[in-house]
Write an enzyme that holds these catalytic residues in place. Structure first.
Site, PDB file in Angstrom:
ATOM      1  NE  ARG A 106      44.283   6.072  27.859  1.00 26.07           N
ATOM      2  CZ  ARG A 106      43.750   5.303  27.063  1.00 26.07           C
ATOM      3  NH1 ARG A 106      44.819   4.167  26.899  1.00 26.07           N
ATOM      4  NH2 ARG A 106      42.561   5.065  26.459  1.00 26.07           N
ATOM      5  CD  GLN A 141      43.810   4.249  36.574  1.00 25.47           C
ATOM      6  OE1 GLN A 141      43.239   4.006  37.649  1.00 25.47           O
ATOM      7  NE2 GLN A 141      44.782   3.831  35.928  1.00 25.47           N
ATOM      8  CG  ASP A 160      40.650   7.795  29.816  1.00 27.25           C
ATOM      9  OD1 ASP A 160      40.197   8.275  28.753  1.00 27.25           O
ATOM     10  OD2 ASP A 160      41.789   6.890  29.570  1.00 27.25           O
ATOM     11  CB  SER A 196      39.495   4.170  29.656  1.00 29.09           C
ATOM     12  OG  SER A 196      40.902   4.352  29.478  1.00 29.09           O
ATOM     13  CE1 TYR A 202      45.295   5.815  23.252  1.00 23.40           C
ATOM     14  CE2 TYR A 202      46.277   7.184  24.419  1.00 23.40           C
ATOM     15  CZ  TYR A 202      45.389   6.738  23.935  1.00 23.40           C
ATOM     16  OH  TYR A 202      43.937   7.240  24.508  1.00 23.40           O
TER      17      TYR A 202
END
Length: 373
Positions: free
Chosen positions: A121, A126, A129, A132, A229
């Site tokens: 991350r 991004q 991912d 996500s 996280y």
């Protein structure tokens, strides 16, 4: 460079790892693309759509033959990869912790398995991912699933016959899924509150017009782990949080839980005793049910009732929005591969930070530090 797109075999999996949009983009990079017949049917993509985009379609054996890169949503059974090229990349969501034996089998087949859910991350990753992109849809769908099970309206309604009160919705866990759940519940007119162990999420909750519910009297516990996280909390914090949640949850009509800790069972957020304090007809949606569940009594793949409260435990929630989930997943894979594309026709040259994170197997061995530690 040949790219193979496989039809998913996992029960209930409706997504596909490439769309006509990404097929065209791969071909624009100089690749050839072969798609297994019927791969996109459950995501509203026909073989003719792939052919119109420039791909060939056919049986798996033909699609795999000579493929340099194999794309999937979930990891395919190793016995279905007969004939795959030695050294070929397998790029998919591979569930490395839950399917370790399968990872070992990929190594024995001589494949380089790249787990997209291990994508770091970091800012430049991004757009790659999958967690996500798929979690965003899960948060949205969780609210719709709650609304479908809830026997009342979400927004306040003022009518000549009287007023209907707005539903009270509580989101537990303010990651990507939780933020989308907050936004969706707000759009539907609910009174929304939310909580997380990470104090930094308060501003995000407020920015969406929801009320933050946080433990304020236990200092020095931020809950921020690596990669954004949450981490496991101290016993003191857990006790304080349980007391706070117990008093709040009894007043809620809808509760959506989203808390996960990578590589570990999902944390238990709601007990049976807390469920018993909720009003009959209330609904809880457990988005972590496949990792053991945040809610006591939740059953993966089922909607169950406890104390008059419905607990929704749908599996593979993104797959319930297969067309959009596939489009986003496919773009994640394209963004990953195209960012490191070798114009000379070799395998993409992924930089060390990302390759060390996602590569599970190489040269017949499991090489990922997270699996060897």
């Amino acid at each position: 460079m040949k790219i193979a797109v496989l039809k998913e075999e996992a029960d209930g999996e409706r997504r596909v790892s490439a769309t006509p949009e990404t097929v065209r983009k791969f071909i624009g990079l100089g690749a050839t693309v072969a798609v297994e017949a019927g791969a996109g049917a459950n995501a509203s993509v026909s073989d003719a759509d792939y052919q119109a985009a420039g791909a060939t379609t056919g049986p798996r054996a033909k699609v795999l033959a000579g493929a340099d890169i194999i794309l999937g949503v979930q990891g395919p059974p190793p016995n279905s990869l007969a004939g795959a090229k030695q050294g070929a990349w397998l790029v998919a969501g591979l569930n490395p912790f839950g399917e370790r034996a399968r990872v070992d089998a990929y190594a024995k087949l001589g494949l380089e398995a790249l787990a997209m859910e291990f994508m770091p991350r970091i800012t430049r990753a991004q757009s790659m991912d999958i967690l996500s992109s798929q979690s965003n849809l899960s948060g949205y769908k969780a609210v719709l699933d709650a609304a479908a099970e809830y026997g009342r309206a979400f927004p306040m309604m003022m009518t000549a016959a009287g007023t209907v009160s707005a539903a009270k919705a509580f989101v537990m866990g303010v990651g990507v899924a939780g933020l989308q759940a907050i936004a969706t519940a707000r759009r539907l007119g609910a009174q929304v509150s939310a909580t997380d162990v990470r104090s930094a999420t308060k501003e995000q909750i407020l920015s969406l017009g929801a009320k933050p519910i946080f433990v304020e009297n236990v200092a020095g516990i931020e809950g921020e782990g690596s990669g954004g996280y949450a981490t496991e909390m101290s016993e003191e914090y857990q006790k304080a949080q349980a007391e706070l949640i117990s008093s709040h949850i009894a007043k809620q009509d809808i509760v959506i839980t989203t808390a996960l800790i990578p590589g570990r069972p999902a944390p238990r957020l709601i007990t049976d005793a807390q469920i018993a304090t909720m009003k009959p007809g209330s609904v809880i949606v457990d988005l972590a049910v496949e990792q053991g569940g945040n809610v006591e009594g939740a059953v993966a793949g089922e909607v169950v009732a406890r104390h008059g409260v419905k607990i929704v435990g749908h599996r593979n929630v993104p797959s319930r929005l297969a067309a959009d989930a596939s489009a986003l997943f496919a773009r994640n894979l394209f963004n990953f591969l195209s960012a490191f594309w070798d114009k000379e026709g070799g395998l993409p040259q992924v930089d060390d930070e990302i390759s060390d994170a996602v590569r599970l197997t190489r040269g017949g061995q499991v090489v990922n530090a997270r699996l060897l530690g």
